[in-house]
Design a protein around this motif. Structure first.
Motif, PDB file in Angstrom:
ATOM      1  N   ALA A  39      53.811  47.397  26.057  1.00 19.33           N
ATOM      2  CA  ALA A  39      52.923  48.089  27.002  1.00 19.33           C
ATOM      3  C   ALA A  39      53.525  48.001  28.406  1.00 19.33           C
ATOM      4  CB  ALA A  39      51.532  47.471  26.960  1.00 19.33           C
ATOM      5  N   VAL A  40      54.719  48.548  28.529  1.00 15.87           N
ATOM      6  CA  VAL A  40      55.485  48.531  29.777  1.00 15.87           C
ATOM      7  C   VAL A  40      55.831  49.974  30.153  1.00 15.87           C
ATOM      8  CG1 VAL A  40      57.583  47.734  30.919  1.00 15.87           C
ATOM      9  CG2 VAL A  40      56.470  46.281  29.219  1.00 15.87           C
ATOM     10  N   VAL A  41      55.602  50.316  31.408  1.00 13.59           N
ATOM     11  CA  VAL A  41      55.937  51.658  31.894  1.00 13.59           C
ATOM     12  C   VAL A  41      56.975  51.516  33.004  1.00 13.59           C
ATOM     13  CG1 VAL A  41      55.088  53.781  32.946  1.00 13.59           C
ATOM     14  CG2 VAL A  41      53.633  52.513  31.355  1.00 13.59           C
ATOM     15  N   THR A  42      58.170  52.045  32.753  1.00 14.13           N
ATOM     16  CA  THR A  42      59.248  51.999  33.742  1.00 14.13           C
ATOM     17  C   THR A  42      59.247  53.307  34.522  1.00 14.13           C
ATOM     18  OG1 THR A  42      60.547  50.648  32.217  1.00 14.13           O
ATOM     19  CG2 THR A  42      61.701  51.606  34.087  1.00 14.13           C
ATOM     20  N   VAL A  43      59.069  53.185  35.836  1.00 12.49           N
ATOM     21  CA  VAL A  43      58.922  54.350  36.700  1.00 12.49           C
ATOM     22  C   VAL A  43      60.201  54.546  37.506  1.00 12.49           C
ATOM     23  CG1 VAL A  43      57.564  55.394  38.551  1.00 12.49           C
ATOM     24  CG2 VAL A  43      56.450  53.891  36.885  1.00 12.49           C
ATOM     25  N   ASN A  44      60.769  55.757  37.444  1.00 13.80           N
ATOM     26  CA  ASN A  44      61.895  56.103  38.302  1.00 13.80           C
ATOM     27  C   ASN A  44      61.745  57.542  38.784  1.00 13.80           C
ATOM     28  OD1 ASN A  44      63.046  57.876  36.256  1.00 13.80           O
ATOM     29  ND2 ASN A  44      63.752  56.008  35.215  1.00 13.80           N
ATOM     30  N   SER A  45      62.710  58.012  39.534  1.00 10.48           N
ATOM     31  CA  SER A  45      62.578  59.336  40.147  1.00 10.48           C
ATOM     32  C   SER A  45      62.587  60.469  39.142  1.00 10.48           C
ATOM     33  CB  SER A  45      63.714  59.549  41.166  1.00 10.48           C
ATOM     34  OG  SER A  45      64.977  59.386  40.529  1.00 10.48           O
ATOM     35  N   ASP A  46      63.204  60.244  37.982  1.00  9.67           N
ATOM     36  CA  ASP A  46      63.339  61.314  36.998  1.00  9.67           C
ATOM     37  C   ASP A  46      62.202  61.349  35.981  1.00  9.67           C
ATOM     38  OD1 ASP A  46      65.763  62.134  38.104  1.00  9.67           O
ATOM     39  OD2 ASP A  46      66.842  60.582  36.994  1.00  9.67           O
ATOM     40  N   GLU A  47      61.736  60.185  35.552  1.00 14.96           N
ATOM     41  CA  GLU A  47      60.728  60.142  34.495  1.00 14.96           C
ATOM     42  C   GLU A  47      60.009  58.802  34.480  1.00 14.96           C
ATOM     43  OE1 GLU A  47      62.623  60.391  30.682  1.00 14.96           O
ATOM     44  OE2 GLU A  47      64.237  59.018  31.263  1.00 14.96           O
ATOM     45  N   LYS A  48      59.002  58.732  33.661  1.00 14.56           N
ATOM     46  CA  LYS A  48      58.265  57.496  33.429  1.00 14.56           C
ATOM     47  C   LYS A  48      58.413  57.163  31.944  1.00 14.56           C
ATOM     48  CE  LYS A  48      54.891  58.519  37.056  1.00 14.56           C
ATOM     49  NZ  LYS A  48      55.425  59.849  37.433  1.00 14.56           N
ATOM     50  N   VAL A  49      59.070  56.053  31.660  1.00 13.06           N
ATOM     51  CA  VAL A  49      59.392  55.683  30.284  1.00 13.06           C
ATOM     52  C   VAL A  49      58.441  54.587  29.819  1.00 13.06           C
ATOM     53  CG1 VAL A  49      61.188  54.865  28.720  1.00 13.06           C
ATOM     54  CG2 VAL A  49      61.800  56.254  30.706  1.00 13.06           C
ATOM     55  N   VAL A  50      57.806  54.813  28.669  1.00 15.19           N
ATOM     56  CA  VAL A  50      56.845  53.851  28.122  1.00 15.19           C
ATOM     57  C   VAL A  50      57.477  53.088  26.963  1.00 15.19           C
ATOM     58  CG1 VAL A  50      54.573  53.538  27.066  1.00 15.19           C
ATOM     59  CG2 VAL A  50      54.936  55.350  28.747  1.00 15.19           C
ATOM     60  N   GLY A  51      57.280  51.770  26.956  1.00 14.95           N
ATOM     61  CA  GLY A  51      57.742  50.959  25.844  1.00 14.95           C
ATOM     62  C   GLY A  51      59.218  50.673  25.855  1.00 14.95           C
ATOM     63  N   SER A  52      59.883  50.907  26.981  1.00 19.06           N
ATOM     64  CA  SER A  52      61.325  50.709  27.061  1.00 19.06           C
ATOM     65  C   SER A  52      61.685  49.230  26.987  1.00 19.06           C
ATOM     66  CB  SER A  52      61.872  51.307  28.358  1.00 19.06           C
ATOM     67  OG  SER A  52      63.186  50.888  28.601  1.00 19.06           O
ATOM     68  N   THR A  53      62.565  48.882  26.059  1.00 21.09           N
ATOM     69  CA  THR A  53      63.044  47.499  25.971  1.00 21.09           C
ATOM     70  C   THR A  53      63.821  47.134  27.227  1.00 21.09           C
ATOM     71  OG1 THR A  53      63.213  47.694  23.576  1.00 21.09           O
ATOM     72  CG2 THR A  53      64.413  45.885  24.607  1.00 21.09           C
ATOM     73  N   ALA A  54      64.585  48.091  27.754  1.00 22.50           N
ATOM     74  CA  ALA A  54      65.337  47.839  28.977  1.00 22.50           C
ATOM     75  C   ALA A  54      64.401  47.528  30.137  1.00 22.50           C
ATOM     76  CB  ALA A  54      66.218  49.049  29.314  1.00 22.50           C
TER      77      ALA A  54
END
Length: 499
Positions: A39-54
């Motif tokens: 339940a992790v959301v990685t936010v950057n300028s291009d997209e919002k990635v959910v569940g990213s292990t990175a």
């Protein structure tokens, strides 16, 4: 074919279960083949990635990886707790009140930071689960779900979650309590004949822990006590193992990783991996590159050593269980079933500790972090077949109560039904020499008396299974099943007032 779904979004993980038309429940895996999504959301300028292990493990992405969002959806939390959780977040959070909280993420390509509300983050996680659901039920037009949330959440918090799921494309059928979902996952309360029992639901998650005592009578669940601790969870185990790795590294290389935030981050990620591995095998090793001053580290921790590190935490983890029993006025020997849920309970030592506290059935056959999604899916299946008009976020309702018992005469045997919540059922075995069962019922009340009678006509004599049900409409329904031929006959009659 129409499928229904059960969703669980926690602070650390999220999962989705599918209820099929044949009554079976299946956990759906994400595109990486994982049955549980971070339940992790990685936010950057291009997209919002959910569940990213990175996003969950990379130090460079820590400042833009939103974690533990669920606890900020609870409008009942205190200001003190809110400020503590905001201070613990590696992503900057702006706002003075819960309604105004937004995550502020700085990105290299933009002078203005990106902003996301807590509800938007929740909706992104539900959107991720929606995509998994689409993959698990191709060709389906609508996607209906039931969501499991904490017991103490009020209607406003439940509505926030329902709205976030709706924005993601889900049709929310109902939002239910987590303990209810846990019991549904193991079909507790669906026994035939019905079994009155007291169950304990114990959940140990990433950042919180709770114990709930539930009384089950005639299939109805009543929460007797609920004890929650938002300061305990898997994070404490991670901290203990991280500190152990720090001490081992310092002892071996005479360098203190505590002086470097990046080094501590690396050791924390290694600790998480070690704990995960020790849930299935007896020894775990991790290679950690360049912890301090370019020095690599390859620690090994045995199950015995891990359990020794875990021991000081066990009294804290079990304290909610003891407190819940005290508040319920229930002894341990009165508990008939214990349900375990929450990812931390994959740790063998924790399961063993809880099991040793009770002399009853310990329900741990399902993966602990999949239990709540499975239970929510079971509820979705039940609602699909039996809609009773309960509101989406309605956590409870007043139920009809039979205060004065009804005396039912079945041939030469008497059955007393009630008092209790209606409808009330009773099962019995009966041998008949004539192919019929005579049934009469009587209820004496202070002001009125009610009577009724009927006859079940059977094709032949023999051994019968009798099911008697008293409905909310003041009707008595009696069914007789021949144990050999499986023939079913029934009669329904109303209890009428005596003039």
């Amino acid at each position: 074919m129409v499928n229904y779904f059960g969703l669980y979004v926690g602070n650390s993980t999220a999962s989705i279960a599918l209820f099929k038309e044949d009554g079976k429940v299946e956990i759906l895996a994400n595109e990486a083949g994982e049955r549980v999504t971070a339940a992790v959301v990685t936010v950057n300028s291009d997209e919002k990635v959910v569940g990213s292990t990175a996003g969950a493990t990379s130090y460079s992405l820590a400042s833009c990886a939103v974690k533990y969002n669920k606890r900020l959806l609870d409008v009942t939390i205190s200001d003190e707790s809110m400020k503590t959780w905001i201070s613990e977040s590696l992503v900057k959070i702006d706002g003075e009140t819960l309604n105004s909280l937004t995550y502020s993420v700085s990105v290299e390509d933009s002078k203005k930071p990106l902003s996301c509300s807590t509800t938007q983050i929740a909706s992104l996680i539900f959107k991720k689960l929606y995509g998994i659901g689409v993959g698990g039920a191709p060709g389906q037009d609508s996607f209906s779900c039931v969501i499991a949330v904490p017991t103490h959440w009020d209607d406003k918090s439940r509505q926030i979650v329902a709205d976030a799921a709706t924005q993601a494309g889900w049709e929310v059928m109902q939002v239910i309590n987590e303990p209810a979902a846990a019991l549904l996952a193991y079909q507790i309360g669906f026994e035939k004949p019905p079994v009155d029992q007291i169950a304990l639901v114990y959940r140990l998650g990433g950042v919180s822990c709770d114990a709930t005592v539930v009384s089950i009578e005639n299939g109805f669940q009543t929460i007797v006590s609920h004890v929650r601790d938002d300061s305990l969870g898997g994070k404490d185990i991670i901290s203990v193992v991280t500190e152990h790795l720090c001490d081992e590294f310092k002892r071996k290389y005479y360098l203190d990783p505590r002086e470097s935030r990046k080094a501590m981050w690396k050791l924390k990620i290694a600790a998480m991996g070690i704990i995960h591995t020790l849930s299935t095998i007896s020894t775990s090793s991790r290679f950690i590159e360049s912890v301090c001053d370019g020095v690599d580290f390859n620690p090994t921790i045995s199950q015995a050593r891990f359990e020794a590190l875990l021991s000081p935490l066990i009294p804290k983890f079990t304290a909610p269980i003891h407190q819940a029993l005290i508040e319920a006025g229930v002894e341990k020997n009165q508990i008939s079933k214990v349900v375990l849920c929450g990812g931390v309970l994959k740790v063998p030592k924790m399961r063993s500790v809880v099991s040793s506290m009770f002399d009853c059935e310990i329900c741990s056959g399902l993966n602990p972090d999949e239990v709540l999604a499975c239970g929510a899916a079971q509820q979705a299946g039940l609602l699909a077949g039996h809609s009773d008009g309960l509101g989406i976020t309605e956590a409870s309702r007043e139920l009809p109560l039979l205060e004065t018992p009804v005396h039912v005469q079945v041939n030469d045997q008497e059955v007393v039904m009630g008092p209790g919540v209606m409808p009330i059922s009773h099962f019995m075995n009966l041998s008949v020499e004539e192919p019929k069962v005579e049934i009469s019922a009587k209820q004496e009340q202070p002001s009125d008396s009610f009577i009724g009678q009927g006859v079940i006509e059977c094709s032949e004599a023999g051994d019968l299974e009798i099911h008697i049900r008293l409905t909310v409409d003041n009707e008595l329904v009696a069914e007789a099943v021949n144990t050999e031929t499986k023939e079913l006959q029934k009669v329904t009659f109303a209890l009428q007032p005596v003039c």
